[in-house]
Scaffold this motif. Structure first.
Motif, PDB file in Angstrom:
ATOM      1  N   PHE A 117       0.857  -1.178   0.000  1.00 36.06           N
ATOM      2  CA  PHE A 117       0.000   0.000   0.000  1.00 36.06           C
ATOM      3  C   PHE A 117       0.890   1.223   0.000  1.00 36.06           C
ATOM      4  O   PHE A 117       1.912   1.258   0.696  1.00 36.06           O
ATOM      5  CB  PHE A 117      -0.904   0.030   1.240  1.00 36.06           C
ATOM      6  N   PHE A 118       0.484   2.199  -0.785  1.00 37.74           N
ATOM      7  CA  PHE A 118       1.240   3.434  -0.795  1.00 37.74           C
ATOM      8  C   PHE A 118       0.335   4.574  -0.355  1.00 37.74           C
ATOM      9  O   PHE A 118      -0.803   4.698  -0.831  1.00 37.74           O
ATOM     10  CB  PHE A 118       1.794   3.707  -2.199  1.00 37.74           C
ATOM     11  N   TYR A 119       0.837   5.374   0.606  1.00 43.16           N
ATOM     12  CA  TYR A 119       0.071   6.523   1.112  1.00 43.16           C
ATOM     13  C   TYR A 119       0.855   7.797   0.813  1.00 43.16           C
ATOM     14  O   TYR A 119       1.907   8.022   1.412  1.00 43.16           O
ATOM     15  CB  TYR A 119      -0.134   6.407   2.624  1.00 43.16           C
ATOM     16  N   PRO A 120       0.372   8.639  -0.106  1.00 41.83           N
ATOM     17  CA  PRO A 120       1.139   9.852  -0.417  1.00 41.83           C
ATOM     18  C   PRO A 120       1.277  10.779   0.783  1.00 41.83           C
ATOM     19  O   PRO A 120       2.305  11.420   0.952  1.00 41.83           O
ATOM     20  CB  PRO A 120       0.341  10.512  -1.547  1.00 41.83           C
ATOM     21  N   THR A 121       0.239  10.856   1.619  1.00 41.80           N
ATOM     22  CA  THR A 121       0.347  11.623   2.856  1.00 41.80           C
ATOM     23  C   THR A 121      -0.200  10.734   3.952  1.00 41.80           C
ATOM     24  O   THR A 121      -1.404  10.687   4.201  1.00 41.80           O
ATOM     25  CB  THR A 121      -0.458  12.928   2.760  1.00 41.80           C
ATOM     26  N   GLN A 122       0.701  10.005   4.570  1.00 45.15           N
ATOM     27  CA  GLN A 122       0.262   8.959   5.487  1.00 45.15           C
ATOM     28  C   GLN A 122      -0.133   9.531   6.837  1.00 45.15           C
ATOM     29  O   GLN A 122       0.508  10.437   7.363  1.00 45.15           O
ATOM     30  CB  GLN A 122       1.381   7.924   5.646  1.00 45.15           C
ATOM     31  N   GLU A 123      -1.248   9.022   7.337  1.00 44.64           N
ATOM     32  CA  GLU A 123      -1.649   9.344   8.706  1.00 44.64           C
ATOM     33  C   GLU A 123      -2.155   8.083   9.362  1.00 44.64           C
ATOM     34  O   GLU A 123      -2.459   7.099   8.686  1.00 44.64           O
ATOM     35  CB  GLU A 123      -2.735  10.414   8.716  1.00 44.64           C
ATOM     36  N   THR A 124      -2.262   8.107  10.685  1.00 42.03           N
ATOM     37  CA  THR A 124      -2.690   6.925  11.398  1.00 42.03           C
ATOM     38  C   THR A 124      -4.037   7.185  12.049  1.00 42.03           C
ATOM     39  O   THR A 124      -4.205   8.169  12.776  1.00 42.03           O
ATOM     40  CB  THR A 124      -1.660   6.553  12.483  1.00 42.03           C
ATOM     41  N   ALA A 125      -4.982   6.313  11.761  1.00 46.43           N
ATOM     42  CA  ALA A 125      -6.297   6.449  12.381  1.00 46.43           C
ATOM     43  C   ALA A 125      -6.236   5.973  13.822  1.00 46.43           C
ATOM     44  O   ALA A 125      -5.250   5.357  14.242  1.00 46.43           O
ATOM     45  CB  ALA A 125      -7.318   5.631  11.597  1.00 46.43           C
ATOM     46  N   GLN A 126      -7.292   6.268  14.595  1.00 43.64           N
ATOM     47  CA  GLN A 126      -7.310   5.850  16.010  1.00 43.64           C
ATOM     48  C   GLN A 126      -7.161   4.351  16.142  1.00 43.64           C
ATOM     49  O   GLN A 126      -6.552   3.846  17.067  1.00 43.64           O
ATOM     50  CB  GLN A 126      -8.633   6.284  16.627  1.00 43.64           C
ATOM     51  N   SER A 127      -7.689   3.616  15.164  1.00 44.46           N
ATOM     52  CA  SER A 127      -7.612   2.157  15.206  1.00 44.46           C
ATOM     53  C   SER A 127      -6.198   1.674  14.954  1.00 44.46           C
ATOM     54  O   SER A 127      -5.924   0.492  15.086  1.00 44.46           O
ATOM     55  CB  SER A 127      -8.532   1.573  14.130  1.00 44.46           C
TER      56      SER A 127
END
Ligand code: HEM
Lengths: 336, 551
Positions: B344-354
Motif C-alpha cells: 500500500f502506498f500513502y502519499p500523505t500517510q496518517e494513522t487512524a485511532q484504530s
C-alpha cells in the motif's frame, strides 16, 4: 459576507418572491373562473354561455386538417370567454420578473464566487436551469400571451429550487479536470435552454388535455369543474403552441446530444458509449422525435401527441433528478 | 385463388404497413422503451466490472437476465431488430418521398382556387383607379418572385391571378435529415471495424513505441490490420498534478492533470506535447487520451550477496480520492525463493485511532510504502497470463503482516529494510536525488494511463451529424406555403385584388405574410388616379379575419 452567501441569500429571496407570484397567479385563475360564471349569467342561462363554446371547441378538435391548418395560423388567444385584465395577473407577472432578477443575481454571484460558469454540479444545474425556464417563459411571452401558465412556471421553478437548495447544495469548489472544457459551457447551457422549452411545451400540452376534456364535456352539455379553462385558448391552439415550443426544444436537444458526443470524444476517447446519461439523453431525443411524428400521424394528433410531450418532459426531469444522482456512470458530476 | 399473386399482394401489404407513419411512430416509441433497461442494469460495453459485481450480488437473477442479453442491450438481437426495422421503414418511407419531392421541385405552382375566400389570411384590397389587371398581377408576380416564391400566372374569365409557392427547402431539409440518420447508422455500424483502441500505462521517463506488443491491452476492430500501425514513440517526460490547497471546502480536489510528453514520429524530429483530460494529443493517425494516473513507487530488491534482483517503478492503482494506492511486486528469480509483495502506498500517510494507516491528501507530503511479503509459487511459469496488478496468494506463504506476528514492512523514500528469513533487502528509492527530508514532493514517480484510439469514421459521423442538424433546422423551421393574388374586375369598373395563402405544414406566420404581401403589393402599384382615391384604396374592404367565413 462573501459572494456565495450573497448568492444564497438572493436565491432564497427569489424563492420567496416566486411563491408570492404563484399565489397571485392562483388568485388570477380563481378570478377567471368567476369571470366565466359572470359571462354565463350575463348570457342568460349558464348553459347557453357554454354552448357557444361547444361550437367552437368542437370545430377546433374536429380533426379536419383544413380547420387545424387554419387555426395553426392564429396563435393569439381564441378563448371562449375573452378575459384580459386582472390586477392579480399583473401583480403575478411583476413579481415573476422581480424574482427572475433576484434569481439571475444569485446565479451570477455564484458564478463569480466560483470563478467559472455556474453550472458544474446539481445545485448549480438546478439554479441555472430554472433561471432559463423562467427566461424562456418571459421571452415567449413577448410573442404570445401565455400568462395563464404563470402558476405552472412559478410552481415548477419553486419546487425545483427548493429541492436544489435542500438536497443538492454544495459549497463552491473548483472544476475537476474532467469538466474543464469549453464544451461544459456550451453543452450544459444548451441542454438547460432546451429544458426550458420542453417545460413550456409540457405545460401547454397539459393544459391542452384539460381544455380538450372541457371541450368534450361542454359538447355533451355536462358541467365543467375547472371553469377558468374557458378563458384559455382552444385545445387546438394550445396543441399548436406546444408543438412550436417543443420543436425548438428538440432542435436544442439534438444539438446537446451532438455537442455531448464531441465532448465525450475529447474526454473519454469515444463519442458514444451508452453511458447511463447518454442512454437517457437518447431516450428523450427519441420520445420527442416520436412526438413530432405523432403530430403528422393520423389518429395521433391531439391528445395522444400531448401525452408524448408530457412523457418527454417527465423523462427530462428523470434524467436530471434521478439519473444524475442515483445511476452509476461516467457522468458523476452531481457534486453530491 | 392464385397463391402467387396472394403472396405478392401480401408482401406488398406488409411493406405498406412497415413504411407507414403509424409503424414508424410505433417503432420509435418501442426504441425509446427498449433503451431503458440498459440504464438499469450494468452493461458489458461500458461497465464490465459492474456486470461482474451484479453476477456476484444476484447469482440467481443474473444468468436469467444474461439469457435475454440484458447486459448487452445495445448490441442485443431485440434492440438491433427494432432499430433495423425502423431504418428499413425509414428508407421505404423516404425514397418515395424523395421521388415526389424531385417532381414537385420542377412542377409549377397549382392553379389558383376558384374561391380564395375559404383560405387562410384571405384579404382584399381595391386597386388604385385605372390599374390594369394584367399589370397588377405582374407586379405581384415580381414581388413574390423576389421573396423566393416560385410563381405561375393563370388567366380565367373575369380574373387574372398569380399562384406562388415557397419553402421546398422544408421538405429537402426533412429528407436530408432522414438520409443523414441512415448515414450515421451505416458509418457507425461498419466503420467501427476499421479502428482500434489500446491502453498503455507509462511511468514518468518511460517510452512507448506504437506497435501491437507495446500495448497493455489492445482491441482491434474486425477489419483492422496491425501492419498499419505507425510506429511513432511516445515518452512520458513528466506528469504534473495540481490539487486544491486553499479552498477549505475542496482541499485535495484535483484541479489539473497534465502529461508532458515527447512524440517522435518515425523519421522525424522529436516534438514536445501535452495530454490533458479534455485535451487529447493527435498524432500518427491516432488520438491519445489521458485516462488515469497514480503513483509508481520505485522499488529495488537486493539479494543477500548484494546484487539487484528487481528494480523498477511499479504502478500502484489508486483506491480512493486521496490516492491510497495498491500495488504488487513479483520477484521470480535471484532470491532463495520466489517472492511476491503486496503493497500500500500513502502519499500523505496518517494513522487512524484504530492504528490503521490512511492517506489524508493526494499529493506527496508524507509518503509511506507498506509491504507484506509472501513466498512460494508466483504462478508465472505455467504460461497462463497473470495480471501485474494482482498476486494469487492461495499457494504462497505469508511472512509479514496479518497473523504472522511479523510487522509489515514500512518504508519512507530512501529507506531500506531487510526482508524476513534473510531473503535479502528491499529499498523504497527516492526518485528525487536532491530531496531534503521536508520536501518529498518529487520523491515518487507518477504514472499516467493512456487510451490510444484510431477511428477513421469520426469525420464521417461528424459530417452526418451536421447534416442532421441542418436538416432539422430547415425541415422544422422553414415555412412551406402557397400564396395567391387574384385580380377581379368589379361590376362598377374598379379592380378588386384578392390575397390568400395555404400552409403546408406548421406555419404560424402565414396570415401575417399574406397581409404584408397585400400591403407591399398595393404600395408598389402606381397610383394613377387622384390622391383621395389612393388613400381610400389602402383600406381593407373586408375584415381580414372573419370567423364566420373560417368555420
Ligand atoms: C430513425 C428513425 C426516425 C427518426 C429519428 C425520425 C425523426 C424525425 C424528425 C425529428 C422529424 C422532424 C424533422 C423534420 O421535419 O426535418 C421527422 C419528420 C418526419 N418523418 Fe421521421 N424519423 C424517423 C423515421 C421515419 C420513418 C420511418 C418515416 C416514415 C414512415 C418518417 C417520416 C417522417 C415524416 C413524413 C416527417 C414529416 C413530419 C412533419 O412534417 O411533421 N420518419 N422525423
Amino acid at each position: 459576507m462573501n459572494l456565495n452567501d450573497l448568492s444564497i441569500m438572493s436565491l432564497y429571496s427569489a424563492m420567496a418572491v416566486y411563491a408570492l407570484a404563484f399565489i397571485a397567479f392562483a388568485i388570477d385563475l380563481a378570478k377567471r373562473s368567476a369571470a366565466v360564471d359572470a359571462a354565463g349569467q350575463a348570457a342568460g342561462a349558464p348553459v347557453s354561455g357554454e354552448a357557444s363554446g361547444a361550437a367552437s371547441g368542437a370545430a377546433g378538435s374536429g380533426g379536419s386538417t383544413l380547420t387545424l391548418n387554419r387555426l395553426s395560423t392564429r396563435i393569439n388567444n381564441d378563448a371562449v370567454t375573452p378575459y384580459s385584465h386582472s390586477a392579480s395577473l399583473r401583480v403575478g407577472m411583476s413579481l415573476t420578473v422581480l424574482a427572475a432578477a433576484l434569481h439571475l443575481f444569485a446565479t451570477l454571484t455564484r458564478g463569480i464566487a466560483a470563478d467559472r460558469v455556474p453550472w458544474a454540479n446539481m445545485y448549480e444545474f438546478a439554479m441555472t436551469g430554472t433561471l432559463l425556464i423562467v427566461a424562456v417563459y418571459l421571452i415567449v411571452l413577448i410573442r404570445v400571451d401565455l400568462r395563464f401558465l404563470g402558476t405552472f412556471v412559478t410552481g415548477l421553478v419553486l419546487v425545483l429550487l427548493g429541492v436544489a437548495a435542500v438536497s443538492f447544495y454544495v459549497e463552491v469548489a473548483p472544476l475537476p479536470p474532467a469538466l474543464q472544457s469549453a464544451w461544459l459551457v456550451i453543452h450544459v447551457f444548451v441542454a438547460s435552454l432546451g429544458t426550458g422549452f420542453f417545460a413550456l411545451g409540457f405545460a401547454l400540452s397539459f393544459v391542452q388535455l384539460l381544455q380538450f376534456r372541457r371541450e368534450s364535456l361542454v359538447a355533451d352539455t355536462r358541467p365543467v369543474r375547472l371553469r377558468f379553462l374557458a378563458t384559455l385558448p382552444s385545445s387546438a391552439t394550445l396543441e399548436n403552441l406546444a408543438y412550436r415550443v417543443n420543436i425548438i426544444g428538440f432542435i436544442l436537444w439534438t444539438f446537446t446530444l451532438m455537442a455531448g458526443s464531441v465532448w465525450a470524444e475529447q474526454a473519454w476517447g469515444r463519442y458514444w458509449g451508452w453511458d447511463t446519461k447518454e442512454v437517457w439523453t437518447f431516450i428523450i431525443w427519441v420520445i420527442y422525435a416520436g412526438y413530432i411524428h405523432a403530430r403528422a400521424t393520423r389518429g395521433w394528433r391531439g391528445s395522444r401527441s400531448a401525452w408524448l410531450s408530457i412523457v418527454g418532459f417527465a423523462a427530462v426531469m428523470f434524467n436530471f433528478g434521478i439519473v444524475n444522482v442515483f445511476f452509476k456512470g461516467l457522468h458523476a458530476y452531481s457534486g453530491l | 385463388m392464385q397463391p402467387r399473386l396472394g403472396f405478392v399482394g401480401w408482401l406488398r401489404f406488409l411493406w405498406r404497413q412497415l413504411t407507414s407513419m403509424r409503424t414508424a411512430l410505433f417503432l420509435l416509441l418501442l426504441l425509446a422503451i427498449a433503451a431503458v433497461p440498459g440504464s438499469l442494469v450494468p452493461q458489458r460495453s461500458s461497465d464490465p466490472n459492474g456486470v461482474t459485481q451484479y453476477f456476484a450480488d444476484n447469482p440467481d437473477l443474473a444468468p436469467v437476465l444474461d439469457n435475454i442479453q440484458a447486459f448487452d442491450v445495445y448490441s442485443s438481437a431485440w434492440f438491433s431488430a427494432i432499430y433495423l426495422l425502423l431504418f428499413v421503414s425509414l428508407i421505404g418511407c423516404v425514397i418515395p418521398r424523395t421521388k415526389h419531392h424531385l417532381i414537385a421541385l420542377r412542377a409549377t405552382p397549382p392553379a389558383t382556387p376558384a374561391r380564395l375566400a375559404r383560405l387562410a389570411g384571405f384579404t382584399t384590397r381595391t386597386a388604385p383607379a385605372g390599374t390594369d389587371a394584367g399589370a397588377a398581377i405582374t407586379t405581384a408576380r415580381t414581388l413574390l418572385k423576389s421573396s423566393g416564391y416560385r410563381v405561375a400566372l393563370y388567366d380565367k374569365a373575369g380574373s387574372t391571378s398569380v399562384s406562388a409557392e415557397r419553402g421546398y427547402l422544408r421538405e429537402t431539409g426533412n429528407l436530408v435529415f432522414h438520409f443523414a440518420l441512415v448515414g450515421i447508422l451505416v458509418v457507425v455500424g461498419f466503420g467501427g471495424g476499421f479502428g482500434f483502441a489500446g491502453q498503455r500505462v507509462l511511468v514518468e521517463g518511460q517510452t512507448f513505441v506504437n506497435t501491437l506488443l507495446a500495448y497493455d491491452s489492445f482491441n482491434p476492430g474486425r477489419f483492422f490490420d496491425d501492419s498499419t500501425l505507425d510506429p511513432y514513440t511516445l515518452t512520458l517526460d513528466d506528469f504534473a498534478v495540481e490539487y486544491e490547497a486553499e479552498n477549505l471546502n475542496a482541499i485535495g480536489q484535483p484541479v489539473d492533470f497534465t502529461a508532458g510528453v515527447t512524440v517522435t514520429p518515425r523519421g522525424e524530429e522529436p516534438e514536445a506535447g501535452e495530454v490533458k483530460v479534455n485535451g487529447p494529443l493527435r498524432t500518427g493517425g491516432t488520438d491519445i487520451f489521458l485516462l488515469g494516473n497514480g503513483y509508481a513507487p520505485s522499488i529495488t530488491v537486493t539479494s543477500p550477496d548484494g546484487s539487484d534482483v528487481f528494480s523498477d517503478s511499479v504502478p500502484f492503482l489508486p483506491q480512493d480520492a486521496n490516492l491510497t494506492s495498491l500495488g504488487v511486486v513479483k520477484v521470480p528469480d535471484g532470491l532463495a525463493e520466489q517472492v511476491g509483495m503486496i503493497g500500500f502506498f500513502y502519499p500523505t500517510q496518517e494513522t487512524a485511532q484504530s492504528g490503521a494507516f490512511f492517506s489524508s491528501y493526494p499529493d506527496l507530503v508524507y509518503p509511506m510504502l507498506t509491504l507484506n511479503v509472501y513466498t512460494g509459487d508466483l504462478g508465472l511459469d505455467e504460461g497462463v497470463p497473470t495480471s501485474v496488478y494482482s498476486l494469487l496468494i492461495d499457494d504462497m506463504t505469508q511472512l509479514t503482516g496479518g497473523d504472522t506476528g511479523v510487522q509489515t514492512l514500512e518504508l519512507r523514500p530512501g529507506e531500506t529494510l531487510d526482508l524476513p528469513n534473510g531473503l535479502g533487502t528491499v529499498t523504497f528509492n527516492n526518485a528525487d536525488e536532491a530531496a531534503t527530508a521536508d520536501d518529498l514532493s518529487n520523491s515518487v514517480p507518477r504514472f499516467a494511463s493512456f487510451d490510444i484510439h484510431h477511428d477513421p469514421t469520426q469525420a464521417w459521423v461528424l459530417t452526418f451529424a451536421i447534416l442532421i442538424l441542418l436538416g432539422l433546422l430547415t425541415g422544422l423551421l422553414v415555412p412551406r406555403r402557397r400564396i395567391w393574388v387574384k385580380a377581379v374586375a368589379q361590376a362598377d369598373g374598379s379592380l378588386s385584388l384578392e390575397y390568400a395563402g395555404l400552409a403546408r405544414g406548421e406555419d404560424p406566420a402565414l396570415e401575417a405574410a399574406v397581409t404584408a404581401l397585400a400591403d407591399r403589393h398595393l404600395a408598389a402599384l402606381p397610383s394613377i388616379g387622384a390622391g383621395a382615391a389612393g388613400a381610400d384604396a389602402a383600406k381593407p374592404v373586408h375584415p381580414a379575419d372573419s370567423t364566420l367565413e373560417q368555420t
